[in-house]
Design a protein around this motif. Structure first.
Motif, PDB file in Angstrom:
ATOM      1  N   VAL A   1       0.840  -1.042   0.006  1.00  0.00           N
ATOM      2  CA  VAL A   1       0.074   0.053  -0.040  1.00  0.00           C
ATOM      3  C   VAL A   1       0.858   1.104   0.168  1.00  0.00           C
ATOM      4  N   PRO A   2       1.591   1.499  -1.074  1.00  0.00           N
ATOM      5  CA  PRO A   2       2.803   2.447  -1.079  1.00  0.00           C
ATOM      6  C   PRO A   2       2.168   3.866  -1.042  1.00  0.00           C
ATOM      7  N   GLU A   3       0.701   4.142  -1.012  1.00  0.00           N
ATOM      8  CA  GLU A   3       0.298   5.447  -0.844  1.00  0.00           C
ATOM      9  C   GLU A   3       0.348   5.888   0.745  1.00  0.00           C
ATOM     10  N   LEU A   4       0.637   4.924   1.531  1.00  0.00           N
ATOM     11  CA  LEU A   4       0.698   5.180   2.937  1.00  0.00           C
ATOM     12  C   LEU A   4       2.137   5.032   3.435  1.00  0.00           C
ATOM     13  N   ALA A   5       3.156   5.246   2.689  1.00  0.00           N
ATOM     14  CA  ALA A   5       4.375   4.792   2.863  1.00  0.00           C
ATOM     15  C   ALA A   5       4.985   5.911   3.667  1.00  0.00           C
ATOM     16  N   GLY A   6       4.619   7.083   3.628  1.00  0.00           N
ATOM     17  CA  GLY A   6       5.097   8.135   4.355  1.00  0.00           C
ATOM     18  C   GLY A   6       4.544   8.317   5.686  1.00  0.00           C
ATOM     19  N   LEU A   7       3.666   7.393   5.932  1.00  0.00           N
ATOM     20  CA  LEU A   7       3.015   7.760   7.438  1.00  0.00           C
ATOM     21  C   LEU A   7       3.958   7.200   8.637  1.00  0.00           C
ATOM     22  N   PRO A   8       3.924   7.853   9.837  1.00  0.00           N
ATOM     23  CA  PRO A   8       4.772   7.017  11.028  1.00  0.00           C
ATOM     24  C   PRO A   8       4.232   5.827  11.350  1.00  0.00           C
ATOM     25  N   ASP A   9       5.147   5.091  11.829  1.00  0.00           N
ATOM     26  CA  ASP A   9       4.747   3.431  12.145  1.00  0.00           C
ATOM     27  C   ASP A   9       3.640   3.725  13.078  1.00  0.00           C
ATOM     28  N   LYS A  10       3.422   4.206  13.969  1.00  0.00           N
ATOM     29  CA  LYS A  10       2.420   4.417  14.869  1.00  0.00           C
ATOM     30  C   LYS A  10       0.803   4.518  14.131  1.00  0.00           C
ATOM     31  N   MET A  11       1.094   5.146  12.939  1.00  0.00           N
ATOM     32  CA  MET A  11      -0.217   5.737  12.440  1.00  0.00           C
ATOM     33  C   MET A  11      -0.550   4.576  11.151  1.00  0.00           C
ATOM     34  N   ILE A  12       0.587   3.954  10.541  1.00  0.00           N
ATOM     35  CA  ILE A  12       0.200   3.277   9.362  1.00  0.00           C
ATOM     36  C   ILE A  12      -0.542   2.227   9.454  1.00  0.00           C
ATOM     37  N   HIS A  13      -1.229   1.638  10.385  1.00  0.00           N
ATOM     38  CA  HIS A  13      -2.334   0.657  10.470  1.00  0.00           C
ATOM     39  C   HIS A  13      -3.418   1.448  10.771  1.00  0.00           C
ATOM     40  N   GLN A  14      -3.626   2.539  11.073  1.00  0.00           N
ATOM     41  CA  GLN A  14      -4.703   3.228  11.497  1.00  0.00           C
ATOM     42  C   GLN A  14      -4.849   4.697  11.084  1.00  0.00           C
ATOM     43  N   PRO A  15      -4.789   4.986   9.562  1.00  0.00           N
ATOM     44  CA  PRO A  15      -4.285   6.398   9.051  1.00  0.00           C
ATOM     45  C   PRO A  15      -5.395   7.360   9.369  1.00  0.00           C
ATOM     46  N   TRP A  16      -6.731   6.826   9.723  1.00  0.00           N
ATOM     47  CA  TRP A  16      -7.704   7.901   9.986  1.00  0.00           C
ATOM     48  C   TRP A  16      -7.562   8.442  11.556  1.00  0.00           C
ATOM     49  N   LYS A  17      -6.352   7.927  12.191  1.00  0.00           N
ATOM     50  CA  LYS A  17      -6.075   8.738  13.383  1.00  0.00           C
ATOM     51  C   LYS A  17      -5.008   9.639  13.270  1.00  0.00           C
ATOM     52  N   ALA A  18      -4.355   9.478  12.164  1.00  0.00           N
ATOM     53  CA  ALA A  18      -3.186  10.233  12.068  1.00  0.00           C
ATOM     54  C   ALA A  18      -3.735  11.951  12.162  1.00  0.00           C
ATOM     55  N   SER A  19      -2.867  12.745  12.458  1.00  0.00           N
ATOM     56  CA  SER A  19      -3.166  14.282  12.330  1.00  0.00           C
ATOM     57  C   SER A  19      -3.076  14.626  11.061  1.00  0.00           C
ATOM     58  N   GLU A  20      -3.756  15.844  10.920  1.00  0.00           N
ATOM     59  CA  GLU A  20      -3.604  16.469   9.738  1.00  0.00           C
ATOM     60  C   GLU A  20      -2.288  16.927   9.179  1.00  0.00           C
ATOM     61  N   ALA A  21      -1.420  17.174  10.121  1.00  0.00           N
ATOM     62  CA  ALA A  21       0.076  17.515   9.564  1.00  0.00           C
ATOM     63  C   ALA A  21       0.693  15.956   9.336  1.00  0.00           C
ATOM     64  N   GLN A  22       0.492  15.114  10.000  1.00  0.00           N
ATOM     65  CA  GLN A  22       1.060  13.757   9.543  1.00  0.00           C
ATOM     66  C   GLN A  22       0.730  13.378   8.103  1.00  0.00           C
ATOM     67  N   LEU A  23      -0.719  13.527   8.037  1.00  0.00           N
ATOM     68  CA  LEU A  23      -1.162  13.196   6.502  1.00  0.00           C
ATOM     69  C   LEU A  23      -0.643  14.188   5.484  1.00  0.00           C
ATOM     70  N   ALA A  24      -0.459  15.200   5.781  1.00  0.00           N
ATOM     71  CA  ALA A  24      -0.080  15.919   4.863  1.00  0.00           C
ATOM     72  C   ALA A  24       1.585  16.159   4.497  1.00  0.00           C
ATOM     73  N   GLU A  25       2.148  15.657   5.386  1.00  0.00           N
ATOM     74  CA  GLU A  25       3.523  15.286   5.402  1.00  0.00           C
ATOM     75  C   GLU A  25       3.937  14.042   4.534  1.00  0.00           C
TER      76      GLU A  25
END
Length: 520
Positions: free
Chosen positions: A445-469
């Motif tokens: 799922v390379p579209e999620l590759a930039g997320l931090p480890d803690k968020m990669i299995h639950q991207p809906w809980k990532a912050s706006e900043a984490q998603l943007a980055e």
């Protein structure tokens, strides 16, 4: 191909040929039918029949057809090296065999046994008819370590619990050692009339045309007996020691990846067992070594495959019927949109989506992830397990008429010795536990590759900043979850309660594979 009714009049002669009928045993070594036919000293006709309408047989799915093409090509090449060939015929099995006997004067037919109910009936009827016509007809065990009718409980009934079944198998002792390929094989020259009616492998339509969706599978797999044996050698030499500790981590190449070869019989379980025993005893010490522990674990997985075939033998409608009748009252949902999202790897749950994309690309999926994605269908989406099983049947290179439905029934809770229905895999927790750094998800799922480890299995809980980055726009670059976990879990438990079996439900919805207990 058109066939006419023929009268079988075999001529008893040392120079008359015998037929070896290859089916799901596409190899030369540890091939009992081939070995016994060669031992007669008569010329051999090595036959493969493509019968799209064989009674009782499930037509192979797309991925398996691709895999069969490569395996048959490898078998034909191996026979060429010995001076023979694989005769490929298309048509009704009985008619093809009759035509081959009539054209060649063959006096015997040898094959390895199959274990589906209608397959056994068809084989038994053919054997009886050919014997009545004076032919020698013999069948053998080429697929299993322990044949299903030889392992019964003290009441003479089939075991319904894996651990009791496997203990009984092991009390029988080790299976017979595998035999090498026959040292000497004489091959029959085929009459022109028969070869004119023969099919070319390319004409069977096993390969995809437009679009050619098999590119990823070609990268991932090499077909044939030699490739199977090399895979076994590599696993035992390089991966076995870590197997027990790392086999649940999908980003690690710690599993054997032998299942596609076992499914078509490019290798036998006896060969795997013997090689494993040799590897297990290659090192000694005062206490069990890591390697020996892993060997025992892998042996138990070979045993689980045996248990799947055991179920298919004793309960032939394994792919159609809930083995636990209470599940006939299960209020499954029709959810075409949810099923399509699952098939495409777009559920919004990264571990599930990674598994489904790996499956589509390579024709294979890591075993831990198979359990998670199957649970997602039957419990999160509340879709009948048979719909998920059918998708696996079409997309797996290791699609197997015993293992595929038996394992789906195990996950759904309706099979023999199954995981309780109320144990619902949480795909987030499963990802965090078995893919903690997100390596598997990042691969598929390379579209999620930039997320931090803690968020990669639950991207809906990532912050706006984490998603943007990470460059992720939820709902556009990657979907939001098709169903919310807690709601889906509660819905599944309520549905299970309607079967009359859901009165006492566990609180923990992410139990590991339960210890199998119960009466045998």
């Amino acid at each position: 191909m058109p066939f006419v009714e023929v009268r079988l009049s075999p001529k008893k002669s040392a120079s008359a040929p015998v037929i070896v009928w290859f089916r799901d045993d596409l190899r030369l070594a540890d091939q009992p039918a081939l070995a016994h036919a060669a031992a007669t000293g008569q010329p051999l006709i090595c036959l493969y029949i493509h019968d799209p309408q064989a009674a009782g047989e499930r037509a192979p799915g797309g991925a398996m057809r691709w895999w069969l093409h490569g395996t048959l090509a490898a078998l034909d090449a191996a026979l060429h090296e010995q001076g023979g060939r694989l005769l490929i015929m298309e048509g009704a099995q009985d008619e093809v065999i009759d035509a081959c006997i009539a054209a060649t004067g063959a006096t015997g037919v040898f094959w390895n046994r199959r274990y589906g109910g209608k397959e056994r009936e068809a084989d038994a009827a053919l054997k009886a008819r050919l014997r009545d016509n004076g032919l020698t007809v013999e069948s053998f065990n080429g697929a299993l370590m322990y044949e299903p009718w030889t392992v019964l409980n003290q009441s003479g009934e089939p075991f319904q619990v894996y651990t009791a079944f496997w203990r009984a198998c092991r009390r029988v002792g080790d299976p017979p050692p595998p035999e090498p390929a026959p040292e000497r094989m004489i091959f029959q020259s085929l009459p022109a009339g028969l070869t004119r009616n023969a099919s070319k492998l390319a004409d069977l339509g096993f390969l995809p045309q437009k679009p050619d969706w098999a590119g990823g599978m070609r990268e991932a797999w090499q077909a044939g007996e030699e490739a199977a044996l090399e895979r076994l050698r590599t696993f035992l030499a390089d991966d076995l020691e870590a197997y027990a500790d790392e086999r649940d981590e999908p980003s690690v190449a710690a599993t054997s990846r032998l299942s596609p070869y076992l499914a078509v019989g490019a290798i036998s379980p006896r060969q795997a067992f013997a090689a494993l025993k040799h590897a297990q005893h290659g090192r000694h010490g005062g206490s069990p070594t890591r390697r020996e522990t892993s060997a025992e674990k892998f042996l138990s997985e070979l045993g689980w495959r045996e248990f799947c075939y055991y179920q298919r033998f004793h309960w032939p409608d394994l792919a159609e019927r809930n083995l636990r009748a209470a599940f006939d009252a299960m209020p499954w949902r029709r959810d075409a949109k949810g099923l399509r999202a699952w098939q495409r790897g777009l559920t919004g749950y990264p571990l599930v989506d990674a598994g489904m994309r790996e499956l589509w690309h390579t024709g294979w999926m890591h075993n831990r992830v198979r359990m998670v994605v199957a649970s997602f269908v039957a419990k999160h989406l509340l879709i009948d397990w048979r719909e998920g099983e059918a998708w696996f049947w079409d997309t797996l290179v290791d699609a197997d008429g015993a293992s595929n439905p038996a394992n789906w029934q195990w996950v759904a809770g309706c099979g023999m010795d199954a995981a309780p229905y109320f144990r619902i895999f949480n795909p987030v927790l499963q990802g965090q536990k078995f893919d903690p750094r997100g390596l598997y998800v990042r691969q598929w799922v390379p579209e999620l590759a930039g997320l931090p480890d803690k968020m990669i299995h639950q991207p809906w809980k990532a912050s706006e900043a984490q998603l943007a980055e990470a460059g992720v726009r939820l709902g556009k670059d990657y979907p939001l979850p098709v169903v919310e976990h807690d709601m889906a879990r509660q819905r599944a438990l309520e549905a299970f309660a309607k079967t009359g079996k859901g009165k006492h439900l566990a609180a923990d919805d992410d139990e590991e594979k339960p210890k199998r207990k119960g009466k045998s």
